[in-house]
Design an enzyme around this catalytic site. Structure first.
Site, PDB file in Angstrom:
ATOM      1  N   LYS A 143     -18.205 -11.423   6.917  1.00  0.00           N
ATOM      2  CA  LYS A 143     -17.828 -10.139   6.317  1.00  0.00           C
ATOM      3  C   LYS A 143     -18.742  -9.817   5.138  1.00  0.00           C
ATOM      4  O   LYS A 143     -19.129  -8.666   4.941  1.00  0.00           O
ATOM      5  CB  LYS A 143     -16.377 -10.160   5.858  1.00  0.00           C
ATOM      6  CG  LYS A 143     -15.379 -10.116   7.007  1.00  0.00           C
ATOM      7  CD  LYS A 143     -13.970  -9.934   6.475  1.00  0.00           C
ATOM      8  CE  LYS A 143     -12.905 -10.412   7.420  1.00  0.00           C
ATOM      9  NZ  LYS A 143     -12.598  -9.549   8.534  1.00  0.00           N
ATOM     10  N   GLY A 157      -8.580 -11.669  12.779  1.00  0.00           N
ATOM     11  CA  GLY A 157      -7.190 -11.736  13.210  1.00  0.00           C
ATOM     12  C   GLY A 157      -6.201 -11.731  12.059  1.00  0.00           C
ATOM     13  O   GLY A 157      -5.093 -12.245  12.171  1.00  0.00           O
ATOM     14  N   LYS A 210     -10.870  -4.511  -3.624  1.00  0.00           N
ATOM     15  CA  LYS A 210      -9.796  -3.642  -4.097  1.00  0.00           C
ATOM     16  C   LYS A 210      -8.799  -3.484  -2.952  1.00  0.00           C
ATOM     17  O   LYS A 210      -9.195  -3.285  -1.805  1.00  0.00           O
ATOM     18  CB  LYS A 210     -10.398  -2.277  -4.455  1.00  0.00           C
ATOM     19  CG  LYS A 210      -9.377  -1.212  -4.736  1.00  0.00           C
ATOM     20  CD  LYS A 210      -9.088  -1.111  -6.208  1.00  0.00           C
ATOM     21  CE  LYS A 210      -7.893  -0.235  -6.477  1.00  0.00           C
ATOM     22  NZ  LYS A 210      -7.016  -0.761  -7.522  1.00  0.00           N
ATOM     23  N   LYS A 264      -3.147  -5.041  15.348  1.00  0.00           N
ATOM     24  CA  LYS A 264      -2.846  -3.740  15.956  1.00  0.00           C
ATOM     25  C   LYS A 264      -1.814  -3.843  17.080  1.00  0.00           C
ATOM     26  O   LYS A 264      -1.820  -4.806  17.831  1.00  0.00           O
ATOM     27  CB  LYS A 264      -4.132  -3.172  16.562  1.00  0.00           C
ATOM     28  CG  LYS A 264      -5.243  -3.029  15.539  1.00  0.00           C
ATOM     29  CD  LYS A 264      -6.607  -2.981  16.187  1.00  0.00           C
ATOM     30  CE  LYS A 264      -7.676  -3.091  15.127  1.00  0.00           C
ATOM     31  NZ  LYS A 264      -9.025  -3.238  15.694  1.00  0.00           N
ATOM     32  N   ARG A 295     -18.341  -6.567  19.969  1.00  0.00           N
ATOM     33  CA  ARG A 295     -17.847  -6.780  21.344  1.00  0.00           C
ATOM     34  C   ARG A 295     -17.040  -5.565  21.769  1.00  0.00           C
ATOM     35  O   ARG A 295     -16.834  -4.642  20.984  1.00  0.00           O
ATOM     36  CB  ARG A 295     -16.939  -8.008  21.359  1.00  0.00           C
ATOM     37  CG  ARG A 295     -15.824  -7.855  20.323  1.00  0.00           C
ATOM     38  CD  ARG A 295     -14.755  -8.894  20.410  1.00  0.00           C
ATOM     39  NE  ARG A 295     -13.928  -8.917  19.225  1.00  0.00           N
ATOM     40  CZ  ARG A 295     -12.884  -8.141  18.999  1.00  0.00           C
ATOM     41  NH1 ARG A 295     -12.546  -7.227  19.888  1.00  0.00           N
ATOM     42  NH2 ARG A 295     -12.189  -8.233  17.897  1.00  0.00           N
TER      43      ARG A 295
HETATM   44  P1  ADP Z   1      -9.571  -9.176  10.235  1.00  0.00           P
HETATM   45  O1  ADP Z   1     -11.016  -9.433  10.557  1.00  0.00           O
HETATM   46  O2  ADP Z   1      -8.848 -10.432   9.835  1.00  0.00           O
HETATM   47  O3  ADP Z   1      -8.870  -8.370  11.264  1.00  0.00           O
HETATM   48  P2  ADP Z   1     -10.043  -6.831   8.555  1.00  0.00           P
HETATM   49  O4  ADP Z   1     -10.980  -6.842   7.424  1.00  0.00           O
HETATM   50  O5  ADP Z   1     -10.481  -6.148   9.807  1.00  0.00           O
HETATM   51  O6  ADP Z   1      -9.601  -8.339   8.879  1.00  0.00           O
HETATM   52  O7  ADP Z   1      -8.659  -6.211   8.091  1.00  0.00           O
HETATM   53  C1  ADP Z   1      -7.518  -6.191   8.927  1.00  0.00           C
HETATM   54  C2  ADP Z   1      -6.470  -5.254   8.361  1.00  0.00           C
HETATM   55  O8  ADP Z   1      -6.112  -5.638   7.022  1.00  0.00           O
HETATM   56  C3  ADP Z   1      -6.928  -3.810   8.236  1.00  0.00           C
HETATM   57  O9  ADP Z   1      -6.737  -3.102   9.415  1.00  0.00           O
HETATM   58  C4  ADP Z   1      -6.016  -3.318   7.120  1.00  0.00           C
HETATM   59  O10 ADP Z   1      -4.732  -3.063   7.632  1.00  0.00           O
HETATM   60  C5  ADP Z   1      -5.917  -4.509   6.201  1.00  0.00           C
HETATM   61  N1  ADP Z   1      -6.941  -4.475   5.132  1.00  0.00           N
HETATM   62  C6  ADP Z   1      -8.169  -5.033   5.152  1.00  0.00           C
HETATM   63  N2  ADP Z   1      -8.840  -4.794   4.003  1.00  0.00           N
HETATM   64  C7  ADP Z   1      -8.028  -4.063   3.219  1.00  0.00           C
HETATM   65  C8  ADP Z   1      -8.144  -3.506   1.893  1.00  0.00           C
HETATM   66  N3  ADP Z   1      -9.233  -3.663   1.132  1.00  0.00           N
HETATM   67  N4  ADP Z   1      -7.096  -2.804   1.418  1.00  0.00           N
HETATM   68  C9  ADP Z   1      -5.967  -2.656   2.149  1.00  0.00           C
HETATM   69  N5  ADP Z   1      -5.791  -3.156   3.385  1.00  0.00           N
HETATM   70  C10 ADP Z   1      -6.801  -3.858   3.937  1.00  0.00           C
END
Ligand code: ADP
Length: 497
Positions: free
Chosen positions: A118, A166, A203, A239, A294
């Site tokens: 990330k 995840g 944040k 999701k 993917r």
């Molecule tokens: P992963 O790779 O574990 O799925 P993501 O970075 O895609 O993690 O984030 C998954 C979910 O977490 C997002 O869809 C959102 O709901 C929440 N999320 C991630 N980052 C933030 C943030 N900075 N502020 C609020 N919610 C967040």
């Protein structure tokens, strides 16, 4: 690069079937791989050939790179499609395919590696002017320094695992007093889930919506986007309902986000299908979250509104063809909603409820698509993701797509285990979802297991329950129930062991 003649699908369940069907339409022969638990699985029956690759645990079968490469060589497959999950975002596997002169249906190993972190991804896309959530650019290990940064960023903050996925290794910190405890938890979760304890701070965007863009690139440097998917209805950061287009994007915002998505893909010289995930705040400011290199579970909603077969596009790009369209050729038609039908019990914190599909009757009709990997009488294996099916409804308008979904859910007959169907019906009927005014906290804010008994029985009661929880939900800001996450990861560990 030549035409693909035989494709091995390194996956199982609905996605293996979905990929094989598209391959067959292109006159490509298909090879399935299967574990002990999947001997009688539908993807094995559908494929032209099938190779047994080991015991049920995915670490012994679907994740075994050498066995999969050997299966491809043994059957003379010239390409491998990884589906999603398993080896789909593993750069070593992509490289191994290349080393063995097998086409990997996906991006280059380099793109996967860059976007797999990330932090690395954020650094790469920032150079292409893609907006980022305010936060740290480097991993943090010094607690006093991290606390100082968190204060500068402003609470609440989110501690995230750089190698995360995840929803694991992610912790919300409301104030300085709980910083250390949450940081320790995030690091230990990151180590146990990903073997990499690097974490960083972002944040915490309040009332966030998860909006992602489907991107597609070819090996000739062309990149386009295929519009957005809204995936804000989640449980435990995962999701469960998706739709395209999003109810809140204006054409101007769509254009700006689409351009940012294309730039993010260009930042890693991307080709194939990819997804750029953004988070949108209340003021409709958007920020890059991460890229998934993917095909996504929720790709069908994009297929429904664009009329494109994304798997066929992937195969064409993999064999070196140019994208058959330019950005300006692409249009959205109608509205598509997808629900994920999991073998889970929503009344029991959405914990998996594995069992046998004693009754299994799919809904039918115009604009209804079911992507699944099971038949009546089959059992949902304990070892893998407990998704039974994806139900996708497409109609001219959002309202009509939702109405169709409600009808389709009612017609879907599943007995023998608990599923997310009733919960999804609750979502479809909820005022917040209907109005488009919702965020990723929908479940925490509005869902109470009690409403499920009423779902589908009495419209008035359901509405009253929904309204009551809506009112209660308005004052609620809490986020996670640690017990649920702990229980779930314990369960997963057992399952994978
Ligand atoms: P992963 O790779 O574990 O799925 P993501 O970075 O895609 O993690 O984030 C998954 C979910 O977490 C997002 O869809 C959102 O709901 C929440 N999320 C991630 N980052 C933030 C943030 N900075 N502020 C609020 N919610 C967040």
């Amino acid at each position: 690069m030549g035409q693909i003649k035989k494709l091995l699908v390194a996956n199982r369940g609905e996605i293996a079937l979905r990929v094989m069907r598209s391959a067959r339409e292109m006159n490509i022969k298909t090879v399935a791989v299967y574990s002990e638990a999947d001997r009688n699985a539908l993807h094995v029956r559908f494929a032209d050939e099938a190779v047994f690759i080991g015991p049920p645990a995915s670490s012994e079968s679907y994740l075994k790179m050498d066995k999969i490469i050997a299966a491809a060589k043994q059957t003379g497959a010239d390409a491998i499609h990884p589906g999603y999950g398993f080896l789909s975002e593993n750069e070593d596997f992509a490289q191994l395919c290349e080393d063995n002169k097998i086409i990997f249906v996906g991006p280059s190993a380099k793109s996967i590696e860059l976007m797999g972190s990330k932090l690395g991804a954020k650094a790469a896309v920032a150079k292409f002017n893609v907006p980022l959530v305010p936060g740290t650019a480097e991993p943090i290990d010094d607690i006093p320094a991290a606390k100082k940064l968190a204060k500068e960023i402003g609470y609440p903050v989110l501690i995230k695992a750089s190698a995360g996925g995840g929803g694991k290794g992610m912790r919300v910190v409301e104030n300085e007093a709980e910083f250390e405890e949450q940081m320790e938890r995030a690091v230990s979760e990151a180590i146990s889930s990903f073997g990499d304890g690097a974490v960083f701070i972002e944040k915490y965007v309040t009332k966030p919506r998860h909006i992602e863009f489907q991107v597609f690139g070819d090996k000739h440097g062309n990149v386009v986007h295929l519009f957005e998917r809204e995936c804000s209805i989640q449980r435990r950061h995962q999701k469960v309902v998706e739709e395209a287009p999003s109810a809140v994007l204006t054409p101007a915002l769509r254009k700006a986000m689409g351009e940012a998505a294309v730039n993010a893909a260009k930042a890693c010289n991307y080709y194939g299908a990819g997804t750029i995930e953004f988070i949108l705040n209340e003021n409709l400011d958007f920020y890059f979250l991460e890229m998934n290199t993917r095909l996504q579970v929720e790709h069908p909603v994009t297929e429904e509104i664009t009329g494109l077969d994304l798997v066929q596009l992937q195969l064409k790009v993999a064999q070196g063809e140019k994208l058959p369209f330019k950005q300006e050729d692409l249009i959205m038609q109608g509205h598509a909603v997808e629900i994920r039908v999991y073998a889970e019990d929503p009344a029991n914190n959405f914990l998996p409820d594995i069992g046998t599909l004693q009754t299994y009757v799919r809904p039918q009709g115009h604009g209804i698509r079911v992507d699944d990997g099971f038949e009546q009488g089959m059992s949902i294996p304990f070892y893998y993701d407990p998704m039974i099916a994806k139900l996708i409804c497409h109609a001219e308008t959002r309202e009509a797509a939702i109405e169709k979904m409600i009808r389709a859910i009612k017609d879907y007959q599943i007995t023998g285990l608990e599923t997310t169907l009733g919960f999804c019906e609750f979502v479809m009927k909820h005022e917040a979802f209907r109005s488009g005014q919702f965020d990723t906290k929908f479940v925490e804010n509005y869902f109470k297991p009690e409403v499920l008994n009423k779902t589908g029985n009495n419209e008035e009661e359901l509405l009253a329950a929904a309204l009551a929880s809506f009112v209660i939900g308005q004052n609620k800001t809490t986020v996670q129930e640690p017990n649920v996450v702990a229980e779930e990861s314990k369960w997963r560990k057992n399952r994978l062991a």
